[in-house]
Design a protein around this motif. Sequence first.
Motif, PDB file in Angstrom:
ATOM      1  N   ASP A   1      71.411  71.218  97.900  1.00  0.00           N
ATOM      2  CA  ASP A   1      72.307  71.811  96.903  1.00  0.00           C
ATOM      3  C   ASP A   1      72.657  70.866  95.761  1.00  0.00           C
ATOM      4  OD1 ASP A   1      72.406  74.342  98.061  1.00  0.00           O
ATOM      5  OD2 ASP A   1      73.902  73.700  99.512  1.00  0.00           O
ATOM      6  N   VAL A   2      71.854  69.809  95.592  1.00  0.00           N
ATOM      7  CA  VAL A   2      71.978  68.983  94.392  1.00  0.00           C
ATOM      8  C   VAL A   2      70.905  69.422  93.407  1.00  0.00           C
ATOM      9  CG1 VAL A   2      72.962  67.030  95.619  1.00  0.00           C
ATOM     10  CG2 VAL A   2      70.484  67.188  95.357  1.00  0.00           C
ATOM     11  N   ASP A   3      71.171  69.249  92.121  1.00  0.00           N
ATOM     12  CA  ASP A   3      70.213  69.684  91.101  1.00  0.00           C
ATOM     13  C   ASP A   3      70.137  68.644  89.988  1.00  0.00           C
ATOM     14  OD1 ASP A   3      72.452  70.161  89.407  1.00  0.00           O
ATOM     15  OD2 ASP A   3      72.682  72.153  90.265  1.00  0.00           O
ATOM     16  N   CYS A   4      69.530  69.030  88.874  1.00  0.00           N
ATOM     17  CA  CYS A   4      69.261  68.082  87.798  1.00  0.00           C
ATOM     18  C   CYS A   4      70.518  67.557  87.119  1.00  0.00           C
ATOM     19  CB  CYS A   4      68.329  68.710  86.763  1.00  0.00           C
ATOM     20  SG  CYS A   4      69.013  70.208  85.978  1.00  0.00           S
ATOM     21  N   ARG A   5      71.658  68.138  87.388  1.00  0.00           N
ATOM     22  CA  ARG A   5      72.898  67.644  86.782  1.00  0.00           C
ATOM     23  C   ARG A   5      73.388  66.367  87.449  1.00  0.00           C
ATOM     24  NH1 ARG A   5      76.147  73.211  87.336  1.00  0.00           N
ATOM     25  NH2 ARG A   5      75.125  73.023  89.373  1.00  0.00           N
ATOM     26  N   THR A   6      72.972  66.145  88.708  1.00  0.00           N
ATOM     27  CA  THR A   6      73.490  64.997  89.460  1.00  0.00           C
ATOM     28  C   THR A   6      72.419  64.101  90.051  1.00  0.00           C
ATOM     29  OG1 THR A   6      73.574  66.270  91.524  1.00  0.00           O
ATOM     30  CG2 THR A   6      75.549  66.310  90.128  1.00  0.00           C
ATOM     31  N   THR A   7      71.173  64.586  90.108  1.00  0.00           N
ATOM     32  CA  THR A   7      70.165  63.891  90.908  1.00  0.00           C
ATOM     33  C   THR A   7      68.822  63.801  90.204  1.00  0.00           C
ATOM     34  OG1 THR A   7      71.230  64.701  92.927  1.00  0.00           O
ATOM     35  CG2 THR A   7      68.968  63.887  93.133  1.00  0.00           C
ATOM     36  N   VAL A   8      68.183  62.627  90.327  1.00  0.00           N
ATOM     37  CA  VAL A   8      66.779  62.439  89.971  1.00  0.00           C
ATOM     38  C   VAL A   8      66.095  61.890  91.217  1.00  0.00           C
ATOM     39  CG1 VAL A   8      65.120  61.275  88.483  1.00  0.00           C
ATOM     40  CG2 VAL A   8      67.340  61.949  87.557  1.00  0.00           C
TER      41      VAL A   8
ATOM     42  N   GLY B   1      61.085  67.643  83.764  1.00  0.00           N
ATOM     43  CA  GLY B   1      60.480  67.421  82.457  1.00  0.00           C
ATOM     44  C   GLY B   1      61.022  66.146  81.841  1.00  0.00           C
ATOM     45  N   ALA B   2      60.216  65.539  80.986  1.00  0.00           N
ATOM     46  CA  ALA B   2      60.638  64.311  80.326  1.00  0.00           C
ATOM     47  C   ALA B   2      61.723  64.610  79.294  1.00  0.00           C
ATOM     48  CB  ALA B   2      59.443  63.653  79.650  1.00  0.00           C
ATOM     49  N   TYR B   3      62.740  63.751  79.266  1.00  0.00           N
ATOM     50  CA  TYR B   3      63.803  63.929  78.276  1.00  0.00           C
ATOM     51  C   TYR B   3      64.504  62.597  78.045  1.00  0.00           C
ATOM     52  CZ  TYR B   3      67.656  66.052  75.698  1.00  0.00           C
ATOM     53  OH  TYR B   3      68.551  66.394  74.717  1.00  0.00           O
ATOM     54  N   LYS B   4      64.432  62.132  76.810  1.00  0.00           N
ATOM     55  CA  LYS B   4      65.097  60.891  76.391  1.00  0.00           C
ATOM     56  C   LYS B   4      64.844  59.739  77.350  1.00  0.00           C
ATOM     57  CE  LYS B   4      68.732  62.908  73.522  1.00  0.00           C
ATOM     58  NZ  LYS B   4      70.183  62.971  73.211  1.00  0.00           N
ATOM     59  N   GLY B   5      63.563  59.515  77.627  1.00  0.00           N
ATOM     60  CA  GLY B   5      63.177  58.363  78.432  1.00  0.00           C
ATOM     61  C   GLY B   5      63.354  58.518  79.923  1.00  0.00           C
TER      62      GLY B   5
END
Length: 467
Positions: free
Chosen positions: A208-215, A275-279
């Motif tokens: 339940d983690v997503d791109c707002r908190t996790t890479v 996706g790539a975004y700002k490095g």
Amino acid sequence: MMKSNNKKKPKSRSILTLTLTLFIILLFIFLIYVFTSTPPNPIPLPKFPKCPSNGGGDHKFLLYAPHSGFSNQLSELNNGLLMAAILNRTLVVPPVLDHHAVALGSCPKFRVLTPSQIRLRVWDHVLDLIRHGRYISMADVIDLSSVSTVVPTIDFSNFVSFWCGIDLDSICLQDSDTQSSALNRLRQCGLFLSGSNSNVNKCIHTVDVDCRTTVWTYKQSDPDGTLDSYQADEQLRIKKKISFVRRRQDVLKHLGPGSEADSSTLLAFGSLFTGAYKGSQSYIDIHESPGDDRIQSFLGMINFLPFVPEIRNAGKEFAEKKIGPSFLCAQLRLLDGQFKNHQEATFSLLKQKAEAVKQEGPLPVHIFVMTDLPKSNWSSSYLGELDTDSSSFKVHVLDNGDEIVKETAGKIAASHRQRLSHCPYKTPDLLLYIEETICSCASLGFVGTAGSTIAESIELMRKSSFC
């Protein structure tokens, strides 16, 4: 002197007090009974899913929720295969979703559906695909034979039948009672798999983690939990009241052996798009694995996943028999979203390339065009100029009415009939995939729409030297 009339008043207040007291005593006794007694027949958990205790066996599965257009769905399939390889799980291969039937949102703006929300929306859409005869598996379109030795797979429809204990054909039967009962159980199973009712030990673990908190990372040199380089800036934090902090987490450490998730039969992600975004990467940053030869080799295997032979052969046949050995391909996305505002730039690139090839000869230059602009609207654009300049250019297009498209669709549809024999059937739309294959064979070059994921897929196909 007159005598006063001192009649006694009814004792209503005393009766009311006595009644309230009795009620409170009875309520107190009832509450003691409710909270101290054990029901003789507690409500059982649903008979699904098929966890280890009721027939799940030793298999461990990985499920994810795709979204948006086909190119994004293909990217998520790659990431699903990668995650399944790292975590040693069987991948549940989803169907091809209708274009933008499910949208994630924007990771850079920290505005996305939660994993639970997107899992449930995908579930509902897949049921709709089945009921209306539009179900086609990603494995019917993409050839997974090269990766099957590393990651075992199971089709979504087969997994649902096994996991929920329901024959999917039953939702298409004419018997309304049977159909209603099956749909109700499938909706319950969907709620369970979406994580709406929380995780169940050794059965399902929802990520339940997503791109707002996790890479997600894998065996990288940075310590686990390191802050990612991309965070919401101050303006976005204030404007949208964002408090999320993005951290880089090792997927094996958090979801692999020794973790709470590893003991569960099913591991359910939300979106696996990155996706790539700002490095940085929006959600998954695993491009190499120098410390793990198996995964490093697998990354090379999934870098390009080809279409199934039926689609590849159809594209090659059209290129050879209908166009010829030498031609230019133009992929022009002109009507959708941001691309509407860049038509002039898109046509300018095509014109430069077409004129350059024209100068080299011979004439006419054969050009295969794949575009969302109807041919009836070509006259007011550069495509109209190309189409009317028959001495210099010969324009070729493909549509769903062409025999080669219909024949290929019939071959692919055979798997649908085997999988869901009682459900209605509609010819799958394979036009895009055959067009991409044709463009990968264009020997005089390729002009794609800037920013289009379709153009990126074609470029990747061309690098694979398929033709």
